[in-house]
Scaffold this motif. Structure first.
Motif, PDB file in Angstrom:
ATOM      1  N   GLY A 116      -4.366   6.805   8.079  1.00 20.29           N
ATOM      2  CA  GLY A 116      -4.844   5.767   8.982  1.00 20.29           C
ATOM      3  C   GLY A 116      -4.200   4.403   8.807  1.00 20.29           C
ATOM      4  O   GLY A 116      -4.485   3.486   9.574  1.00 20.29           O
ATOM      5  N   LEU A 117      -3.322   4.263   7.810  1.00 19.70           N
ATOM      6  CA  LEU A 117      -2.630   2.985   7.636  1.00 19.70           C
ATOM      7  C   LEU A 117      -1.617   2.803   8.768  1.00 19.70           C
ATOM      8  O   LEU A 117      -0.885   3.746   9.096  1.00 19.70           O
ATOM      9  N   PRO A 118      -1.544   1.642   9.407  1.00 16.19           N
ATOM     10  CA  PRO A 118      -0.580   1.444  10.482  1.00 16.19           C
ATOM     11  C   PRO A 118       0.864   1.727  10.020  1.00 16.19           C
ATOM     12  O   PRO A 118       1.212   1.493   8.863  1.00 16.19           O
ATOM     13  N   ASP A 119       1.661   2.240  10.946  1.00 14.63           N
ATOM     14  CA  ASP A 119       3.067   2.528  10.652  1.00 14.63           C
ATOM     15  C   ASP A 119       3.850   1.234  10.443  1.00 14.63           C
ATOM     16  O   ASP A 119       3.578   0.226  11.100  1.00 14.63           O
ATOM     17  N   THR A 173       0.841  -1.195   0.000  1.00 13.09           N
ATOM     18  CA  THR A 173       0.000   0.000   0.000  1.00 13.09           C
ATOM     19  C   THR A 173       0.881   1.251   0.000  1.00 13.09           C
ATOM     20  O   THR A 173       0.655   2.180  -0.783  1.00 13.09           O
ATOM     21  N   HIS A 174       1.901   1.263   0.856  1.00 13.57           N
ATOM     22  CA  HIS A 174       2.854   2.382   0.861  1.00 13.57           C
ATOM     23  C   HIS A 174       3.532   2.520  -0.499  1.00 13.57           C
ATOM     24  O   HIS A 174       3.643   3.623  -1.039  1.00 13.57           O
ATOM     25  N   PHE A 175       3.999   1.419  -1.029  1.00 11.67           N
ATOM     26  CA  PHE A 175       4.709   1.438  -2.312  1.00 11.67           C
ATOM     27  C   PHE A 175       3.809   1.993  -3.423  1.00 11.67           C
ATOM     28  O   PHE A 175       4.238   2.824  -4.227  1.00 11.67           O
ATOM     29  N   ALA A 176       2.562   1.535  -3.473  1.00 11.03           N
ATOM     30  CA  ALA A 176       1.646   1.988  -4.513  1.00 11.03           C
ATOM     31  C   ALA A 176       1.436   3.500  -4.445  1.00 11.03           C
ATOM     32  O   ALA A 176       1.520   4.194  -5.463  1.00 11.03           O
ATOM     33  N   PHE A 184     -12.651  -3.914  -1.482  1.00  7.31           N
ATOM     34  CA  PHE A 184     -12.125  -2.947  -0.517  1.00  7.31           C
ATOM     35  C   PHE A 184     -11.255  -1.956  -1.279  1.00  7.31           C
ATOM     36  O   PHE A 184     -10.632  -2.323  -2.279  1.00  7.31           O
ATOM     37  N   SER A 185     -11.167  -0.721  -0.770  1.00  7.45           N
ATOM     38  CA  SER A 185     -10.276   0.238  -1.417  1.00  7.45           C
ATOM     39  C   SER A 185      -9.701   1.224  -0.405  1.00  7.45           C
ATOM     40  O   SER A 185     -10.218   1.395   0.700  1.00  7.45           O
ATOM     41  N   ARG A 186      -8.607   1.839  -0.855  1.00  2.00           N
ATOM     42  CA  ARG A 186      -8.000   2.981  -0.169  1.00  2.00           C
ATOM     43  C   ARG A 186      -7.688   4.004  -1.238  1.00  2.00           C
ATOM     44  O   ARG A 186      -7.263   3.650  -2.335  1.00  2.00           O
ATOM     45  N   ALA A 242       5.528   5.347  -4.310  1.00  2.94           N
ATOM     46  CA  ALA A 242       6.445   5.142  -5.441  1.00  2.94           C
ATOM     47  C   ALA A 242       5.737   5.177  -6.792  1.00  2.94           C
ATOM     48  O   ALA A 242       6.343   5.545  -7.793  1.00  2.94           O
ATOM     49  N   LEU A 243       4.444   4.801  -6.811  1.00  4.36           N
ATOM     50  CA  LEU A 243       3.725   4.706  -8.080  1.00  4.36           C
ATOM     51  C   LEU A 243       2.642   5.771  -8.231  1.00  4.36           C
ATOM     52  O   LEU A 243       1.900   5.752  -9.211  1.00  4.36           O
ATOM     53  N   SER A 244       2.530   6.668  -7.254  1.00  4.02           N
ATOM     54  CA  SER A 244       1.546   7.769  -7.291  1.00  4.02           C
ATOM     55  C   SER A 244       0.105   7.276  -7.446  1.00  4.02           C
ATOM     56  O   SER A 244      -0.709   7.900  -8.134  1.00  4.02           O
ATOM     57  N   ALA A 245      -0.208   6.173  -6.808  1.00  2.00           N
ATOM     58  CA  ALA A 245      -1.566   5.617  -6.883  1.00  2.00           C
ATOM     59  C   ALA A 245      -2.589   6.611  -6.361  1.00  2.00           C
ATOM     60  O   ALA A 245      -2.331   7.373  -5.428  1.00  2.00           O
ATOM     61  N   LYS A 246      -3.742   6.558  -6.967  1.00  2.00           N
ATOM     62  CA  LYS A 246      -4.908   7.304  -6.485  1.00  2.00           C
ATOM     63  C   LYS A 246      -5.940   6.356  -5.903  1.00  2.00           C
ATOM     64  O   LYS A 246      -6.880   6.783  -5.242  1.00  2.00           O
ATOM     65  N   ARG A 247      -5.748   5.059  -6.177  1.00  2.00           N
ATOM     66  CA  ARG A 247      -6.670   4.036  -5.667  1.00  2.00           C
ATOM     67  C   ARG A 247      -5.936   2.714  -5.586  1.00  2.00           C
ATOM     68  O   ARG A 247      -5.216   2.332  -6.510  1.00  2.00           O
TER      69      ARG A 247
END
Length: 196
Positions: free
Chosen positions: A188-191, A126-129, A181-183, A132-137
């Motif tokens: 709010g993502l755990p560290d 999730t962090h990487f997306a 499911f989506s983000r 690093a990849l500029s995800a919007k979803r």
């Protein structure tokens, strides 16, 4: 910029995991994990319908590497950082570079279930997306009968958007539903210490 020109790292590191793209020669280790876990995986993942040969697993690895290079799909392996043991498969799939959006998929060896490896992996991807990849979803899609997998996005603050009814088939070719499911942010993502 075309996605193929994106410079991506060879691996993502977490405190316990190395998450990396497939390499030539990975087929045997992947096959061993599938063999150990086939019955456990069969209800949930399409590739577990029948036991692949080592050569078929090698083909999956090589095709995964080719698609990684082309940025068409991002098949990844979950490796125990301490022992080097192949733990399972994951990745960023169904990529839409126009958004950009990605779907996280995952499976884990039966004997390593319940130790938090998949959760750690999902946090890292999730962090990487997003970073690093500029995800919007980022999406995760799961069979509603798979209670253990459903717990992961719920625990990590993914929004449960709904159920796609009879949109897929299970390993017996029977229709099945899919929970989506989506983000759209990391909020709010755990560290977790994630590096690439």
């Amino acid at each position: 910029m075309w996605p193929i020109l994106l410079d991506l790292p060879d691996q993502i590191l977490t405190p316990r995991l190395i998450i990396r793209h497939p390499l030539q020669g990975d087929g045997a280790m992947v096959n061993e994990a599938i063999k150990e876990s086939l019955e456990y995986l069969r209800p949930w993942v399409p590739f577990a319908k029948t036991m692949p040969t080592v050569e078929e697993s090698e083909e999956v690895a090589r095709r995964g590497l080719a698609r990684w290079i082309l940025r068409e799909d991002m098949l990844l392996w979950i490796i125990d950082r301490e022992t080097g043991l192949f733990l399972g498969g994951t990745g960023l799939h169904r990529i839409n570079w126009d958004v950009p959006s990605f779907e996280i998929g995952y499976w884990i060896r039966k004997n390593y279930e319940g130790r938090g490896f998949v959760t750690e992996n999902v946090i890292a991807l999730t962090h990487f997306a997003f970073e690093a990849l500029s995800a919007k979803r980022v999406e995760i899609k799961i069979d509603p009968a798979n209670a253990k997998s459903l717990a992961i996005p719920r625990r990590l603050g993914y929004t449960e958007e709904g159920i796609l009814r009879r949109n897929s088939v299970n390993c017996d070719n029977e229709p099945r539903d899919t929970v989506v499911f989506s983000r759209t942010t990391l909020y709010g993502l755990p560290d977790l210490d994630v590096r690439w």
